[in-house]
Design an enzyme around this catalytic site. Structure first.
Site, PDB file in Angstrom:
ATOM      1  N   ASP A   1      -2.619 -16.446   4.615  1.00 63.08           N
ATOM      2  CA  ASP A   1      -2.938 -16.215   3.203  1.00 63.08           C
ATOM      3  C   ASP A   1      -3.809 -17.334   2.652  1.00 63.08           C
ATOM      4  O   ASP A   1      -3.492 -18.518   2.816  1.00 63.08           O
ATOM      5  CB  ASP A   1      -1.658 -16.129   2.367  1.00 63.08           C
TER       6      ASP A   1
ATOM      7  N   HIS B   1      -1.603 -14.160  10.395  1.00 59.43           N
ATOM      8  CA  HIS B   1      -1.999 -13.764   9.046  1.00 59.43           C
ATOM      9  C   HIS B   1      -1.896 -14.988   8.144  1.00 59.43           C
ATOM     10  O   HIS B   1      -0.802 -15.475   7.863  1.00 59.43           O
ATOM     11  CB  HIS B   1      -1.108 -12.644   8.504  1.00 59.43           C
TER      12      HIS B   1
ATOM     13  N   ASP C   1      -2.015  -6.772   4.892  1.00 64.51           N
ATOM     14  CA  ASP C   1      -1.025  -7.247   3.924  1.00 64.51           C
ATOM     15  C   ASP C   1      -1.205  -6.728   2.501  1.00 64.51           C
ATOM     16  O   ASP C   1      -0.246  -6.735   1.746  1.00 64.51           O
ATOM     17  CB  ASP C   1      -1.015  -8.786   3.911  1.00 64.51           C
TER      18      ASP C   1
ATOM     19  N   HIS D   1      -5.531 -11.283  -1.771  1.00 67.60           N
ATOM     20  CA  HIS D   1      -4.490 -10.360  -2.231  1.00 67.60           C
ATOM     21  C   HIS D   1      -3.261 -11.064  -2.806  1.00 67.60           C
ATOM     22  O   HIS D   1      -2.326 -10.370  -3.244  1.00 67.60           O
ATOM     23  CB  HIS D   1      -4.080  -9.404  -1.101  1.00 67.60           C
TER      24      HIS D   1
END
Length: 945
Positions: free
Chosen positions: A61, A59, A183, A437
């Site tokens: 970001d 994951h 997430d 996000h």
């Protein structure tokens, strides 16, 4: 200042000559050999056994604690050890060593950067991995977008950028089949609707309210069919949705990344610390526990986490061993089979189970608000960084108007004209990154927020070249264009210093709108004329002190009346003179004392993510307001001062059906060592019975009820924060007679804590971190405001009967999202200048919104139309609408684009969709029918004469 110039400008439109499915993209690459990607690449399962699908993933970001650049290169590891380029290097290397291995990748923004830096040989190698399904893309957007604070138009754009790159690069095998939002902090129904309409087969996420998760585990309802629209006919917006068992982390004890502490599998029996039996036994226990909360003989495990697989060898060496040793137990009677898998392969097995639809429950609401513990509601980020949220919203308008529409209008000249070389890519990618996000959500570190804003500013600069070139071509004038980007704080050097200047107003909507233009000037006498030389009503507005407390339009058509309390200077009532409605309406500003962690019930503090007031008590900023009033033929204003750091201007324009409240908050004082959550609250005589309504990402509206969740029984532990919801563009309260709608100019959080009231959080200044990873308090300042950030915004209020209110608030919200573009030139326009241009022969019907007009390729244009009303909204507008599209006045001809086809969708409990038929008939007139909430996408080829 002077105003008003209510200018009507039509938006460009063009003939459509080929229709593709909603959001479908053309396939530009056909592999030479038949690919075995997607469902064809899935490993065999063992019927009758519990099949454990291991999903290796990372994951990454797109900005959070570090900037996008820092994350990609692995810079600033003193903040966080993370380097995406090394992750992709390492994963590709390890996939080549074992054809059984699988990996999924999500964030196209990072993959695109990495791909550009690879050699041709490496690109061919990766294409082979993709063709064989060993490397699979999921989600596929430029980023994994936030779901609470994003507008659907920006979400669609960022998904389009990412999906197009994957399609252009890898063809059909690059197409993601699963949406993957592991997430984001709560999940919006509109996101699920968009994913379904884009053709995704399923949707997986990791976060939901801790009470909801507990109930779903007990009832084995962690997988469902999400009916994400009450307007679209099923199964158009139905989407199989799965909740992942461990968020997006591996089961406890099975993390083998270089940053993990779990022991590796030590499988040499001659060594003292041999642990295979212990690891296998623990894994079998974990698998049996997990199957107890899911319904089928298939379970999924995410094997990865934040920025993992930088040394992929650690993960894959241990996963290889885990699979081998667990499966060896089958000879001793074990019924557990472990395999490398992907979310789509897992979903395929659920589909193959051929279970009837009632087997999986139906979900019709959303997953807000999200709490991970009794006093930990993630509702603060609905408002965090309100200035960035506003900048993102107006940048979206800028992208749609300047970068997209103007680029189409100007053609090649827009990109390379008399004012230089411009491009839209910079703004598109900046906006796409901003949807992340931890971007528009406001949950990043301050230096990262600054970087997001910098990227948007660079995009503005590039797009201004486009618009200057286009306007020069359309108007015939090469006079330099001036862009006043600080009109919100009444700053525009050109209008303040020039005695003569010209104003160009471009309307991006496909229907006429009235818009009041306010400009800062030095003087009191100005003559304003329109493009035909006719005088336009305008006036210079100066502060005039008086004691008039009743304000209403003094024009022939008076629609609203606003009254103020003569003792307090506060709003006291609002009337709709057309409908003979009057409601008591009191408005003021308050603040909640942000928790510092010393509460008796919990140590949780308010922070970038979490809103936790010390109590339900609000502190009033002032019980009275000092006021000044202005009344003239154009506008009437009541200027209110509540304190040195809170003020407001209440405006009612001539012939307007909405009341404008322009609020200014900041610097929020913290000398008392108290963090503050600043709200405005409207208290009314409306009998709302604990119910209010909010939009979902700017589209469909959901009902909210105090201390209630539609699909589970709530134990309310935070009476304020637990009743806050995201407001992306509008919210309202109503009873049988009256509906008060508030339209916002950015995403904000709000609630109806008391019957008949609606409160909206405007600003947050906090002194503590909420211990969710960002590691710093939300305490914003700037060079301009070193004492603390000052934020200005607008709220628009309308009062209507509920039966007709949607006719007002939906188009009004669109006008706020897509505002007219205003540019200036020094002096008056030359005589031969073309003062007016319209790209539409007629306006579109009120129910139809022009969502996208964007250059796709040098001779291709992407166009999206949407029906902007829900099925239940309006007797007048909630009907199918047929649009008759005729040739625009643009100097172009059109040819049929062939070779495109819509996507199909195959998912649990859903029937496959059929391709939309080609329109037949006269090629000069095309009819397109839109049903409520339907979005239709078209590609057209433009050939200049």
């Amino acid at each position: 200042m002077f105003s008003k110039m209510a200018t009507t400008v039509h938006t460009p439109f063009v003939l459509l000559l080929f229709q593709i499915g909603v959001f479908s993209l053309p396939v530009s690459q056909t592999p030479q050999e038949s690919p075995t990607c997607g469902y064809k690449s899935c490993h065999a399962i063992k019927p009758g056994m519990l099949n454990v699908h291991l999903v290796p993933h990372t994951h990454d970001d797109v900005g959070w604690l570090k900037t996008v650049d820092q994350y990609f290169y692995g810079a600033r590891n003193d903040i966080q050890h993370a380097g995406v380029q090394y992750i992709l290097d390492s994963v590709v290397d390890q996939l080549l060593k074992n054809p059984d291995r699988r990996f999924i990748y999500v964030e196209t923004a990072f993959f695109y950067r990495w791909w550009k830096r690879q050699s041709g040989d490496m690109q061919d190698t990766v294409k082979q991995l993709v063709d064989e399904g060993r490397l699979e893309f999921v989600n596929g957007g430029w980023c994994m977008s936030d779901e609470a604070t994003t507008h659907y138009s920006a979400v669609v754009d960022q998904m389009t950028i990412g999906l197009r790159f994957l399609n252009d690069t890898f063809g059909p095998c690059g197409r993601p089949r699963v949406a993957w939002h592991i997430d984001p902090f709560g999940h919006a129904r509109e996101h699920a609707s968009v994913f379904a309409q884009m053709g995704y087969d399923g949707f997986f996420f990791g976060r939901l309210d801790y009470q909801d998760r507990s109930r779903r585990k007990a009832s084995r309802e962690q997988e469902m069919v999400w009916r994400a629209s009450e307007s679209l006919v099923p199964p158009v917006a139905d989407l199989f949705t799965g909740i992942l068992p461990n968020g997006y982390n591996p089961p406890e004890g099975f993390c083998w990344d270089q940053l993990c502490d779990d022991p590796p599998i030590r499988d040499d029996p001659d060594l003292e610390d041999y642990n295979v039996e212990d690891v296998v036994s623990k894994f079998l226990t974990v698998a049996q526990e997990q199957v107890g909360v899911y319904k089928t003989n298939h379970i999924i495990m995410t094997m990865g986490s934040d920025f993992q697989y930088e040394n992929a060898n650690l993960w894959y060496k241990n996963l290889d061993k885990l699979i081998r040793y667990v499966n060896q137990k089958q000879v001793n009677g074990s019924n557990i089979h472990v395999l490398y898998s992907t979310p789509s392969c897992y979903l395929q097995e659920l589909h193959r189970a051929n279970l009837s639809c009632p087997y999986f429950p139906m979900r019709i609401d959303d997953f807000f608000p999200y709490a991970d513990a009794a006093h930990d509601f993630w509702t603060g980020y609905f408002t965090s960084r309100p200035a960035l949220k506003r900048y993102e919203r107006i940048s979206n308008s800028y992208l749609q108007v300047i970068c997209n529409q103007m680029e189409v209008l100007g053609g090649p000249t827009s990109r390379n004209g008399s004012f230089g070389v411009g491009n839209s890519d910079t703004m598109k990618k900046a906006m796409a990154v901003a949807q992340h996000h931890d971007a528009v959500s406001g949950t990043e570190k301050q230096h990262v927020a600054d970087d997001y804003a910098r990227r948007l500013a660079n995009g503005w600069t590039q797009c201004q070249v486009l618009v200057s070139n286009t306007l020069a071509a359309l108007s015939g004038s090469s006079a330099p264009r001036v862009y006043c980007e600080h009109l919100n704080i009444s700053v525009c050097p050109l209008t303040e210093s020039s005695s003569k200047f010209s104003v160009n107003v471009y309307n991006p909507l496909a229907r006429p709108v009235g818009w009041s233009v306010r400009l800062p000037v030095n003087g009191t006498a100005y003559a304003v004329t329109d493009s035909s030389g006719n005088a336009v009503d305008s006036t210079a507005v100066n502060a005039i002190g008086c004691t008039t407390w009743s304000v209403e339009t003094n024009q022939k058509h008076a629609f609203l009346k606003v009254t103020f309390d003569p003792e307090t200077g506060l709003l006291s009532s609002l009337s709709n003179l057309e409908t003979q409605q009057t409601v008591r309406l009191s408005q003021n500003f308050y603040w909640y004392n942000a928790s510092d962690g010393n509460n008796k019930d919990s140590k949780q503090m308010s922070g970038a993510y979490i809103f936790r007031p010390n109590s339900s008590t609000t502190f009033i900023i002032s019980k009275t307001a000092k006021i000044e009033t202005v009344q003239n033929s154009v506008v009437q204003e009541v200027r209110q001062w509540f304190s040195p750091w809170v003020s407001q201007v209440v405006r009612l324009y001539a012939d307007s059906r909405v009341l404008e409240l322009e609020w200014t908050v900041g610097p929020v004082p913290i000398g008392d060592n108290m963090g503050k959550e600043v709200i405005t609250r409207f208290d009314t005589s409306i009998n709302s019975s604990g119910i209010f309504y909010t939009d979902s990402n700017g589209r469909e509206v959901l009902q909210r009820r105090k201390d209630y969740r539609p699909t589970w029984t709530l134990t309310q532990t935070e009476p304020v924060a637990g009743n806050y919801y995201p407001i992306n563009s509008r919210a309202y309260i109503k009873d049988e007679k009256d509906q008060l709608t508030v339209v916002t100019d950015r995403s904000q959080g709000g609630g109806s804590i008391q019957d008949g009231s609606l409160e909206i959080m405007l600003h947050r200044r906090l002194l503590h971190d909420d211990v969710r990873g960002v590691g710093e308090p939300l305490n914003e300042a700037s060079d301009l405001y070193p004492e603390g950030l000052v934020v200005r915004g607008r709220l628009l209020l309308s009062l209507n009967p509920p039966a007709v209110a949607a006719n007002t608030h939906r188009p009004l919200a669109q006008e706020v999202v897509l505002q007219p573009l205003i540019t200036f030139t020094e002096g008056l326009l030359p005589p031969n200048t073309r003062p007016e241009f319209s790209g539409l022969q007629t306006a579109l019907p009120p129910a139809v919104h022009l969502l996208t007009v964007s250059q796709w390729d040098p001779d291709l244009v992407l166009l999206r139309l949407e029906h902007q009303y829900e099925a239940r909204d309006s007797k007048e507008h909630s009907q199918p609408v047929t649009v008759n599209l005729q040739v625009s006045p643009l100097p172009s001809t059109f040819i049929l684009l062939t070779g495109l086809s819509p996507s199909y969708r195959c998912a649990v409990c859903l029937s496959g969709e059929k391709p939309l038929p080609k329109t037949k008939g006269d090629p000069s007139v095309w009819e397109v029918t839109l049903k409520p909430m339907e979005i239709r996408t078209f590609l057209l080829r433009v050939r200049l004469r």
